[in-house]
Design a protein around this motif. Structure first.
Motif, short mmCIF file in Angstrom:
data_model
loop_
_atom_site.label_atom_id
_atom_site.label_comp_id
_atom_site.label_asym_id
_atom_site.label_seq_id
_atom_site.Cartn_x
_atom_site.Cartn_y
_atom_site.Cartn_z
N GLY A 4 2.46 -8.69 0.00
CA GLY A 4 1.86 -8.29 -1.28
C GLY A 4 1.57 -9.45 -2.18
O GLY A 4 2.05 -10.58 -1.96
N HIS A 5 0.76 -9.20 -3.17
CA HIS A 5 0.37 -10.23 -4.14
C HIS A 5 0.22 -9.55 -5.51
O HIS A 5 0.10 -8.33 -5.59
CB HIS A 5 -0.94 -10.88 -3.71
CG HIS A 5 -1.35 -12.05 -4.57
ND1 HIS A 5 -2.19 -11.92 -5.64
CD2 HIS A 5 -1.01 -13.37 -4.50
CE1 HIS A 5 -2.37 -13.10 -6.20
NE2 HIS A 5 -1.66 -14.00 -5.53
N ALA A 6 0.19 -10.35 -6.55
CA ALA A 6 0.05 -9.80 -7.91
C ALA A 6 -1.20 -8.94 -8.06
O ALA A 6 -1.20 -7.97 -8.83
CB ALA A 6 0.03 -10.94 -8.93
N ILE A 33 -12.05 -4.28 -7.85
CA ILE A 33 -10.62 -4.51 -7.72
C ILE A 33 -10.37 -5.30 -6.44
O ILE A 33 -10.81 -4.91 -5.35
CB ILE A 33 -9.86 -3.16 -7.67
CG1 ILE A 33 -10.10 -2.38 -8.98
CG2 ILE A 33 -8.38 -3.39 -7.44
CD1 ILE A 33 -9.55 -3.04 -10.21
N GLU A 34 -9.64 -6.40 -6.56
CA GLU A 34 -9.46 -7.29 -5.42
C GLU A 34 -8.24 -6.94 -4.58
O GLU A 34 -8.16 -7.31 -3.41
CB GLU A 34 -9.37 -8.74 -5.90
CG GLU A 34 -10.65 -9.23 -6.60
CD GLU A 34 -10.51 -10.66 -7.10
OE1 GLU A 34 -9.48 -11.29 -6.82
OE2 GLU A 34 -11.43 -11.13 -7.78
N GLY A 35 -7.26 -6.26 -5.17
CA GLY A 35 -6.04 -5.97 -4.44
C GLY A 35 -6.08 -4.65 -3.70
O GLY A 35 -7.08 -3.92 -3.71
N VAL A 36 -4.95 -4.35 -3.04
CA VAL A 36 -4.80 -3.13 -2.25
C VAL A 36 -3.50 -2.44 -2.66
O VAL A 36 -2.46 -3.09 -2.78
CB VAL A 36 -4.77 -3.45 -0.74
CG1 VAL A 36 -4.49 -2.20 0.07
CG2 VAL A 36 -6.08 -4.09 -0.31
N SER A 37 -3.55 -1.14 -2.87
CA SER A 37 -2.36 -0.39 -3.28
C SER A 37 -1.28 -0.40 -2.20
O SER A 37 -1.56 -0.29 -1.01
CB SER A 37 -2.74 1.06 -3.60
OG SER A 37 -1.57 1.84 -3.82
N PHE A 38 -0.02 -0.55 -2.64
CA PHE A 38 1.12 -0.42 -1.73
C PHE A 38 1.94 0.83 -2.08
O PHE A 38 3.15 0.89 -1.85
CB PHE A 38 2.00 -1.67 -1.73
CG PHE A 38 2.42 -2.16 -3.09
CD1 PHE A 38 3.52 -1.62 -3.73
CD2 PHE A 38 1.72 -3.18 -3.73
CE1 PHE A 38 3.93 -2.07 -4.98
CE2 PHE A 38 2.11 -3.64 -4.97
CZ PHE A 38 3.22 -3.08 -5.61
N ARG A 39 1.27 1.81 -2.67
CA ARG A 39 1.94 3.06 -3.07
C ARG A 39 2.65 3.73 -1.90
O ARG A 39 3.73 4.32 -2.08
CB ARG A 39 0.88 4.00 -3.67
CG ARG A 39 1.34 5.44 -3.90
CD ARG A 39 2.34 5.50 -5.06
NE ARG A 39 2.72 6.86 -5.34
CZ ARG A 39 3.64 7.56 -4.65
NH1 ARG A 39 4.23 7.01 -3.60
NH2 ARG A 39 3.95 8.79 -4.98
N GLN A 40 2.10 3.64 -0.70
CA GLN A 40 2.67 4.35 0.44
C GLN A 40 4.05 3.85 0.82
O GLN A 40 4.84 4.55 1.46
CB GLN A 40 1.72 4.25 1.65
CG GLN A 40 1.62 2.87 2.28
CD GLN A 40 0.59 1.98 1.62
OE1 GLN A 40 0.31 2.13 0.43
NE2 GLN A 40 0.01 1.06 2.38
N THR A 41 4.42 2.62 0.38
CA THR A 41 5.74 2.08 0.73
C THR A 41 6.85 2.72 -0.09
O THR A 41 8.02 2.54 0.26
CB THR A 41 5.77 0.56 0.52
OG1 THR A 41 5.63 0.27 -0.87
CG2 THR A 41 4.66 -0.12 1.31
N PHE A 42 6.51 3.43 -1.16
CA PHE A 42 7.56 4.04 -2.00
C PHE A 42 8.32 5.12 -1.23
O PHE A 42 9.50 5.35 -1.50
CB PHE A 42 6.94 4.64 -3.26
CG PHE A 42 6.33 3.62 -4.19
CD1 PHE A 42 6.44 2.26 -3.93
CD2 PHE A 42 5.65 4.03 -5.32
CE1 PHE A 42 5.89 1.33 -4.79
CE2 PHE A 42 5.09 3.11 -6.18
CZ PHE A 42 5.20 1.75 -5.92
N VAL A 52 -5.80 -6.55 4.49
CA VAL A 52 -6.28 -7.32 5.64
C VAL A 52 -6.14 -8.81 5.39
O VAL A 52 -5.71 -9.57 6.26
CB VAL A 52 -7.75 -6.97 5.95
CG1 VAL A 52 -8.27 -7.86 7.07
CG2 VAL A 52 -7.88 -5.50 6.30
N ALA A 53 -6.49 -9.25 4.17
CA ALA A 53 -6.49 -10.68 3.88
C ALA A 53 -6.13 -10.92 2.41
O ALA A 53 -6.33 -10.06 1.56
CB ALA A 53 -7.85 -11.30 4.19
N GLN A 54 -5.57 -12.09 2.13
CA GLN A 54 -5.29 -12.53 0.77
C GLN A 54 -5.75 -13.97 0.61
O GLN A 54 -5.29 -14.86 1.33
CB GLN A 54 -3.81 -12.41 0.43
CG GLN A 54 -3.46 -12.88 -0.97
CD GLN A 54 -4.15 -12.06 -2.04
OE1 GLN A 54 -4.06 -10.84 -2.06
NE2 GLN A 54 -4.88 -12.74 -2.93
#
Length: 353
Positions: A4-6, A33-42, A52-54
């Motif tokens: 993950g990233h900010a 929006i440049e990021g990707v949600s990590f909601r599914q990890t909750f 895919v990439a950062q």
């Protein structure tokens, strides 16, 4: 265990709140929006990532995370070395080596080339070029585009929001004057008249214990203070600071600073001033208080002014006398008698040696 990233925080919050970010705001097309949600990890720590990439690029250094691999350059930042084509690239299998202890670039040259190509592709998408490893002085001493025309005089009023440094009066590398027009109810008046910057660099004009202070905080390391020997009496005053540039010592500018009360020089000292911006954050220019981290260790923020009234604070970087302010429309509301008194005090205070 997801990477993950900010930039992933905002899309995660949007998903949690059920918000679809608008494509336009007040007619202006928004950046994607440049990021990707990590909601599914909750609910599932082992859920597969949608990322895919950062992309990374900072101060001439480069990095890229792509499908579990990470590549980065070994580049000296902030030294003006450039020579980006001579950078050495490292490669890590981040899924197995989170601490980047084992550089496997020599073992997987084709994978490294793949990640380098991904970096250049994303650099085009995210405005990562041209690369920039200028020195701090070169970066901070460079004027950025401004919302308005450059001016030699700025007048500020109490109660305003902090003015960002990018559009505030620019005192770097030049002579300047600060004049605060105040009316004090008694000698107990106290608080910030003017403040710009913060704990790690800035300057402030303020009243404390009945006396007038000016402090220039050089990078949080050298605190240079001028203090009036006597308490400031009740009534109307022009309180200010005059700095006359004398030259340069290393990367800093030096000169004579003098504290003034109604045209009288009450304290003077040779000081060092910063060549670049006071802050990279939102600490702006304030009148009547200091809203960010305190410029001076003599007070705690917000150190709001009380015991009188601040009419206005003028910062002049033109090198001309204050009598030219008669041409400024900001003074149109001042009655003639009061204006003449201010002009006379300011002329005496800031007349050239």
């Amino acid at each position: 265990h997801q990477y993950g990233h900010a930039v992933d925080v905002v899309p995660t919050l949007y998903e949690c709140l059920g918000i679809e970010p608008p494509e336009t705001v007040r007619g202006y097309t928004q950046s994607p929006i440049e990021g990707v949600s990590f909601r599914q990890t909750f609910e599932d720590a082992d859920a597969p990532t949608a990322k895919v990439a950062q992309f990374y690029s900072m101060l001439g250094s480069r990095g890229i995370w792509y499908q579990g691999w990470h590549a980065n350059t070994l580049h000296p930042t902030l030294v003006g070395w450039s020579n980006f084509t001579r950078d050495e690239w490292e490669l890590y299998r981040l899924d197995e080596d989170r601490n980047q202890m084992r550089n496997v670039a020599a073992e997987h040259p084709e994978k490294l080339e793949e990640l380098k190509n991904v970096w250049f592709m994303l650099a085009g998408r995210y405005d990562g070029l041209p690369l920039d490893d200028r020195t701090p002085v070169e970066i901070l001493d460079n004027d950025r585009p401004r919302a308005g025309e450059l001016r030699d005089r700025h007048t500020y009023y109490p109660g305003m929001l902090p003015v960002p440094e990018a559009v505030a009066a620019n005192i770097r590398g030049r002579s300047f004057n600060i004049a605060a027009e105040v009316t004090l109810d008694d000698t107990a008046a106290e608080g910030a008249l003017f403040a710009q910057g913060g704990r790690f660099g800035g300057h402030a004009l303020f009243l404390k214990g009945g006396r007038l202070y000016y402090e220039y905080n050089w990078l949080g390391e050298i605190r240079q203070k001028l203090v009036s020997p006597d308490r400031i009496s009740a009534g109307s005053h022009v309180l200010g600071l005059r700095f006359r540039l004398e030259g340069r010592e290393g990367s800093s500018f030096v000169g004579a600073a003098a504290l003034y009360v109604d045209g009288d020089n009450v304290a003077e000292q040779r000081i060092r001033t910063q060549p670049g911006h006071f802050a990279l954050t939102g600490e702006g220019l304030c009148v009547g208080r200091d809203t960010g981290q305190p410029v001076s260790d003599e007070y705690e923020t917000p150190f709001e002014f009380h015991g009188g009234r601040i009419k206005q604070v003028t910062v002049d970087t033109s090198g001309v006398r204050y009598r030219d302010m008669v041409k400024e429309p900001a003074f149109a509301h001042v009655d003639e008698e009061s204006f003449d008194a201010v002009v006379k005090q300011s002329e005496a205070m800031f007349a050239r040696d």
